[in-house]
Design an enzyme around this catalytic site. Structure first.
Site, short mmCIF file in Angstrom:
data_model
loop_
_atom_site.label_atom_id
_atom_site.label_comp_id
_atom_site.label_asym_id
_atom_site.label_seq_id
_atom_site.Cartn_x
_atom_site.Cartn_y
_atom_site.Cartn_z
N SER A 49 0.79 -1.24 0.00
CA SER A 49 0.00 0.00 0.00
C SER A 49 0.82 1.28 0.00
CB SER A 49 -0.94 0.01 1.20
OG SER A 49 -1.97 -0.92 0.98
N LYS B 212 0.33 3.40 -2.93
CA LYS B 212 -0.84 4.27 -3.06
C LYS B 212 -0.44 5.75 -3.05
CE LYS B 212 -3.86 0.78 -0.91
NZ LYS B 212 -4.50 0.36 0.35
N TYR C 1 -4.16 -2.32 -9.96
CA TYR C 1 -4.02 -2.21 -8.49
C TYR C 1 -3.09 -3.31 -7.93
CZ TYR C 1 -5.16 -2.35 -3.55
OH TYR C 1 -5.06 -2.38 -2.18
N TYR D 134 -4.55 3.81 8.15
CA TYR D 134 -5.91 3.28 8.33
C TYR D 134 -6.43 3.60 9.73
CZ TYR D 134 -3.68 0.82 4.55
OH TYR D 134 -2.95 0.54 3.44
N VAL E 195 1.20 -3.78 3.77
CA VAL E 195 1.18 -5.08 4.46
C VAL E 195 2.42 -5.94 4.19
CG1 VAL E 195 -1.32 -5.37 4.86
CG2 VAL E 195 -0.31 -6.13 2.69
N1 GLN Z 1 -2.44 -5.39 -1.74
C1 GLN Z 1 -2.95 -5.27 -0.40
C2 GLN Z 1 -4.45 -5.42 -0.42
O1 GLN Z 1 -5.05 -4.92 -1.31
C3 GLN Z 1 -2.55 -3.94 0.14
C4 GLN Z 1 -3.05 -3.70 1.55
C5 GLN Z 1 -2.07 -2.95 2.40
O2 GLN Z 1 -0.88 -2.90 2.13
N2 GLN Z 1 -2.55 -2.44 3.50
O3 GLN Z 1 -5.04 -6.01 0.45
#
Ligand code: GLN
Length: 309
Positions: A64, A67, A191, A243, A261
């Site tokens: 993420s 992003k 994505y 988050y 993650v």
């Molecule tokens: N690719 C992971 C997902 O879509 C990314 C989530 C994350 O890094 N928090 O669940």
């Protein structure tokens, strides 16, 4: 002058006995295989120096954290019109929550929860085939990091394509609310590949420098975004980048940050530098457990918190 290398060395030494804490992301099978005892940290300062410790040169799945780069690209394409499709408020919910999306009629709370990032990928996809949009992101990340060796890990992308059922649900949901303009499979193709970007802490710290230096990479001189846009992206990272752990991260670390993650965190000390840390074990809300501890130590030892020293 603060001796940053000595600070990094002390953080690493103090965390050594704790390596392995937290739980690696196992809902993406490829990430479940990662050795949880790895730890790296790198700081790129606006004067062009990069200091690092531990496994800072080992590429990991940035997930993420990507992003932030996609948001930068989407804002470059459509500017403020992006905010008709995505909000700018902390969600207070898990990164992959579905409930809020229904209550708020397909408009994700912010560009960093999965639903928001999927909408952002849809924006970057317009006018492109999925492969081109992924190519555009890869070129952009190589440009901001000034490193042509950065790649996307196809195995990780494939692994998530096969198991990303929640993301598939989120995307279909948004499509039903007309908040996706392209076929769900195309948007998710983009994505999942952006999340599979593979970068080391050193590469990531360099890539984040434009956010620390008013939109311009001070090493290369490349102007990436305006100072105002850099400031605003930092504001979103501070309020939404972790988050439902964003408040806690601001409380303990006090820097704009974005987690993934894969166990990475990119943090920005405006006017000072960009910091990347990697420790694969995650806490309950899916952010790197020791990564946040390391950044808290760094902020305490340098006085870099945006809220004062
Ligand atoms: N690719 C992971 C997902 O879509 C990314 C989530 C994350 O890094 N928090 O669940």
């Amino acid at each position: 002058m603060t001796d940053l290398q000595a600070i990094l060395d002390s953080i690493h030494a103090e965390l050594l006995p704790r390596l392995g804490e937290g739980k690696v992301a196992d809902y993406i099978p490829e990430l479940a295989k990662v050795d949880p005892k790895q730890f790296g940290m790198a700081i790129a300062t606006v004067d062009g120096n990069v200091r690092s410790v531990g496994d800072a040169d080992i590429p990991f799945s940035i997930q993420s954290i990507s992003k932030v780069f996609m948001l930068t690209l989407a804002l470059g394409k459509v500017g403020e019109a992006l905010w008709k499709r995505v909000g700018r408020e902390p969600s207070g919910t898990a990164f992959n929550s579905i409930v809020q999306l229904e209550r708020e009629e397909g408009i994700p709370r912010n560009p960093f929860v999965n639903a928001g990032a999927i909408a952002v990928s849809d924006v970057v996809l317009s006018g492109h085939a999925p492969r081109e949009a992924i190519g555009e992101l890869l070129r952009f990340v190589r440009y901001v990091a000034d490193d042509e060796s950065i790649t996307i890990d196809d195995k990780v992308a494939r692994s998530e394509t096969q198991t990303g059922f929640r993301n598939i649900a989120l995307a279909n949901f948004m499509r039903a609310y007309n908040n996706l303009n392209h076929p769900v499979e195309h948007v998710l193709g983009v994505y999942f590949h952006q999340c599979a970007l593979s970068m080391s802490c050193e590469q990531l710290a360099r890539a984040g420098l434009y956010l620390a230096a008013r939109g311009t990479n001070p090493i290369t001189g490349h102007s990436v975004v305006s100072p105002k846009r850099a400031r605003r992206i930092n504001a979103l990272m501070l309020t939404c980048g972790h988050y439902d752990g964003s408040g806690d991260f601001a409380y303990h670390v006090g820097l704009p940050g974005k987690s993934g993650v894969g166990g990475g965190i990119l943090a920005v000390a405006p006017g000072i530098g960009s910091i990347a840390v990697w420790s694969p074990g995650l806490n309950k809300v899916g952010n790197s457990q020791l990564g946040a501890v390391a950044l808290e130590m760094l902020a305490a030892r340098t006085g870099w918190s945006v809220f004062g020293d």
